[in-house]
Design a protein around this motif. Sequence first.
Motif, mmCIF file in Angstrom:
data_model
loop_
_atom_site.group_PDB
_atom_site.id
_atom_site.type_symbol
_atom_site.label_atom_id
_atom_site.label_comp_id
_atom_site.label_asym_id
_atom_site.label_seq_id
_atom_site.Cartn_x
_atom_site.Cartn_y
_atom_site.Cartn_z
ATOM 1 N N LEU A 230 -1.764 8.520 9.276
ATOM 2 C CA LEU A 230 -0.634 7.594 9.271
ATOM 3 C C LEU A 230 0.572 8.142 8.523
ATOM 4 O O LEU A 230 1.648 7.543 8.538
ATOM 5 C CB LEU A 230 -1.058 6.254 8.651
ATOM 6 C CG LEU A 230 -1.974 5.391 9.525
ATOM 7 C CD1 LEU A 230 -2.492 4.208 8.738
ATOM 8 C CD2 LEU A 230 -1.220 4.920 10.769
ATOM 9 N N ARG A 231 0.377 9.273 7.866
ATOM 10 C CA ARG A 231 1.457 9.791 7.025
ATOM 11 C C ARG A 231 2.771 9.944 7.776
ATOM 12 O O ARG A 231 3.815 9.442 7.337
ATOM 13 C CB ARG A 231 1.047 11.144 6.429
ATOM 14 C CG ARG A 231 2.135 11.779 5.615
ATOM 15 C CD ARG A 231 1.706 13.094 4.997
ATOM 16 N NE ARG A 231 2.847 13.722 4.330
ATOM 17 C CZ ARG A 231 2.760 14.611 3.351
ATOM 18 N NH1 ARG A 231 1.588 14.987 2.921
ATOM 19 N NH2 ARG A 231 3.840 15.115 2.817
ATOM 20 N N GLY A 232 2.741 10.632 8.894
ATOM 21 C CA GLY A 232 3.973 10.882 9.644
ATOM 22 C C GLY A 232 4.650 9.602 10.104
ATOM 23 O O GLY A 232 5.819 9.350 9.764
ATOM 24 N N PRO A 233 3.947 8.784 10.875
ATOM 25 C CA PRO A 233 4.560 7.544 11.365
ATOM 26 C C PRO A 233 5.024 6.614 10.250
ATOM 27 O O PRO A 233 6.077 5.971 10.379
ATOM 28 C CB PRO A 233 3.435 6.875 12.169
ATOM 29 C CG PRO A 233 2.389 7.902 12.370
ATOM 30 C CD PRO A 233 2.614 9.021 11.435
ATOM 31 N N THR B 97 0.815 -1.213 0.000
ATOM 32 C CA THR B 97 0.000 0.000 0.000
ATOM 33 C C THR B 97 0.849 1.263 0.000
ATOM 34 O O THR B 97 0.345 2.346 -0.303
ATOM 35 C CB THR B 97 -0.885 0.048 1.262
ATOM 36 O OG1 THR B 97 -0.052 0.216 2.422
ATOM 37 C CG2 THR B 97 -1.675 -1.248 1.429
ATOM 38 N N PHE B 98 2.124 1.094 0.330
ATOM 39 C CA PHE B 98 2.980 2.260 0.565
ATOM 40 C C PHE B 98 3.076 3.200 -0.640
ATOM 41 O O PHE B 98 2.875 4.412 -0.503
ATOM 42 C CB PHE B 98 4.363 1.800 1.008
ATOM 43 C CG PHE B 98 4.909 2.620 2.132
ATOM 44 C CD1 PHE B 98 4.890 2.157 3.429
ATOM 45 C CD2 PHE B 98 5.423 3.873 1.878
ATOM 46 C CE1 PHE B 98 5.374 2.938 4.472
ATOM 47 C CE2 PHE B 98 5.910 4.658 2.909
ATOM 48 C CZ PHE B 98 5.884 4.194 4.203
ATOM 49 N N PRO B 99 3.382 2.655 -1.818
ATOM 50 C CA PRO B 99 3.500 3.552 -2.963
ATOM 51 C C PRO B 99 2.222 4.351 -3.233
ATOM 52 O O PRO B 99 2.283 5.569 -3.456
ATOM 53 C CB PRO B 99 3.810 2.596 -4.118
ATOM 54 C CG PRO B 99 4.467 1.421 -3.464
ATOM 55 C CD PRO B 99 3.775 1.278 -2.150
ATOM 56 N N ALA B 100 1.087 3.685 -3.166
ATOM 57 C CA ALA B 100 -0.166 4.394 -3.406
ATOM 58 C C ALA B 100 -0.389 5.467 -2.342
ATOM 59 O O ALA B 100 -0.802 6.594 -2.656
ATOM 60 C CB ALA B 100 -1.330 3.401 -3.418
ATOM 61 N N LEU B 101 -0.079 5.134 -1.104
ATOM 62 C CA LEU B 101 -0.256 6.122 -0.041
ATOM 63 C C LEU B 101 0.623 7.344 -0.268
ATOM 64 O O LEU B 101 0.187 8.488 -0.085
ATOM 65 C CB LEU B 101 0.058 5.482 1.324
ATOM 66 C CG LEU B 101 -1.012 4.525 1.867
ATOM 67 C CD1 LEU B 101 -0.510 3.803 3.106
ATOM 68 C CD2 LEU B 101 -2.307 5.271 2.166
ATOM 69 N N ALA C 280 9.636 4.198 7.229
ATOM 70 C CA ALA C 280 10.372 3.926 5.992
ATOM 71 C C ALA C 280 11.774 4.517 6.058
ATOM 72 O O ALA C 280 12.758 3.874 5.653
ATOM 73 C CB ALA C 280 9.602 4.489 4.799
ATOM 74 N N GLN C 281 11.863 5.715 6.598
ATOM 75 C CA GLN C 281 13.184 6.330 6.680
ATOM 76 C C GLN C 281 14.091 5.590 7.657
ATOM 77 O O GLN C 281 15.283 5.444 7.421
ATOM 78 C CB GLN C 281 13.051 7.814 7.062
ATOM 79 C CG GLN C 281 12.803 8.673 5.826
ATOM 80 C CD GLN C 281 12.305 10.075 6.139
ATOM 81 O OE1 GLN C 281 11.809 10.330 7.231
ATOM 82 N NE2 GLN C 281 12.426 10.961 5.165
ATOM 83 N N GLU C 282 13.501 5.098 8.738
ATOM 84 C CA GLU C 282 14.292 4.318 9.692
ATOM 85 C C GLU C 282 14.783 3.018 9.054
ATOM 86 O O GLU C 282 15.931 2.610 9.260
ATOM 87 C CB GLU C 282 13.444 3.994 10.929
ATOM 88 C CG GLU C 282 13.235 5.191 11.842
ATOM 89 C CD GLU C 282 12.031 5.013 12.767
ATOM 90 O OE1 GLU C 282 11.535 3.866 12.889
ATOM 91 O OE2 GLU C 282 11.580 6.025 13.342
ATOM 92 N N GLU C 283 13.927 2.391 8.295
ATOM 93 C CA GLU C 283 14.330 1.148 7.635
ATOM 94 C C GLU C 283 15.455 1.416 6.640
ATOM 95 O O GLU C 283 16.458 0.691 6.610
ATOM 96 C CB GLU C 283 13.130 0.506 6.936
ATOM 97 C CG GLU C 283 13.461 -0.732 6.119
ATOM 98 C CD GLU C 283 14.047 -1.875 6.947
ATOM 99 O OE1 GLU C 283 13.860 -1.869 8.185
ATOM 100 O OE2 GLU C 283 14.699 -2.753 6.360
#
Lengths: 148, 148
Positions: free
Chosen positions: B102-105, B37-41, B110-113
């Motif tokens: 959910l945008r921020g978290p 779902t990430f890309p669509a979000l 993703a950045q942490e990963e």
Amino acid sequence: MEFVKDQSAGYLANHMARIFAHGLTARIKPLGLTTGTFPALLELWDTDGLTQKQLVERLDIEQATMANTLARMERDGLVIRKKDPNDRRVQRVWLTDRARNLRGPAMAAAQEENAARLAALTAEEKRQFVALMQKVIQTRMPEKQGNV
Amino acid sequence: MEFVKDQSAGYLANHMARIFAHGLTARIKPLGLTTGTFPALLELWDTDGLTQKQLVERLDIEQATMANTLARMERDGLVIRKKDPNDRRVQRVWLTDRARNLRGPAMAAAQEENAARLAALTAEEKRQFVALMQKVIQTRMPEKQGNV
DNA sequence: AGCACTTGCATAGCTCGCTATTCAAGTATT
DNA sequence: AATACTTGAATAGCGAGCTATGCAAGTGCT
């Protein structure tokens, strides 16, 4: 935007892997192969008769995934699985003649796909690129360092 | 024919993408999100109300894949799909409040990963790595006929 | 011998990606 | 206006990956 997908390593890795897979899929389809079988075939071409456990260890694939992949490979006449007589829990995996004969064309297809995808990179960039991917992979798998 | 899988760009790309996906899956699971779902979000966080067609164009994902992904997202309360009144073939996709929150978290996860996976690379190597992946993705060789 | 533990593999069920096909709604041609 | 083409999305069906769970064969302890 705080997060630019085309600068995110994870996003790019996913996108790039899909591109490689798409290309390889097309190249090996004439051979009757699919991408998921490739890692197992590479190991078996090198060492026939490995156990499922050994394949899992060598390939960083979950056991259940390997079981399913081997089931498809058996269905498609690439391998046969035989119980080890010394330990009847163990399934040893043996290549068929058909799979043995696919070694050359399949490896050629993979190398052609790699070459096509890296065509825009200089020799030095290709070397760096492979080294960087190895490094990223080894970051999660420190136990394999020096073994690549 | 020598083919070493850990020096094959395609093999490494697949392996690396699985590692990134595995890590991100764990990080966003507490948010009730999955990787697909990430890309669509990301697109919808930037521009809400895109059509399915527009999402497909922006993400290099097949139309059928996007349709399935959006169906799961709707099931999970992340988006609603509404027919465009001016062209009733068109489905416009709108974020729910839950997805907006959910945008921020999600971006942080993703950045942490990304940071964790690239931890072993120097700043310069990170820059090179992203640039090389972008270059590989942008390479679209015309289909060769007979000789690759 | 009998019981619990371990090990190797299979199965269930999910996500996510693909190709191929179908269907409904718009557009164009006549 | 009726027909044919085009377009946007949905559906069917498969591969490939995952987690969780089940089960049979081997091992160890008493």
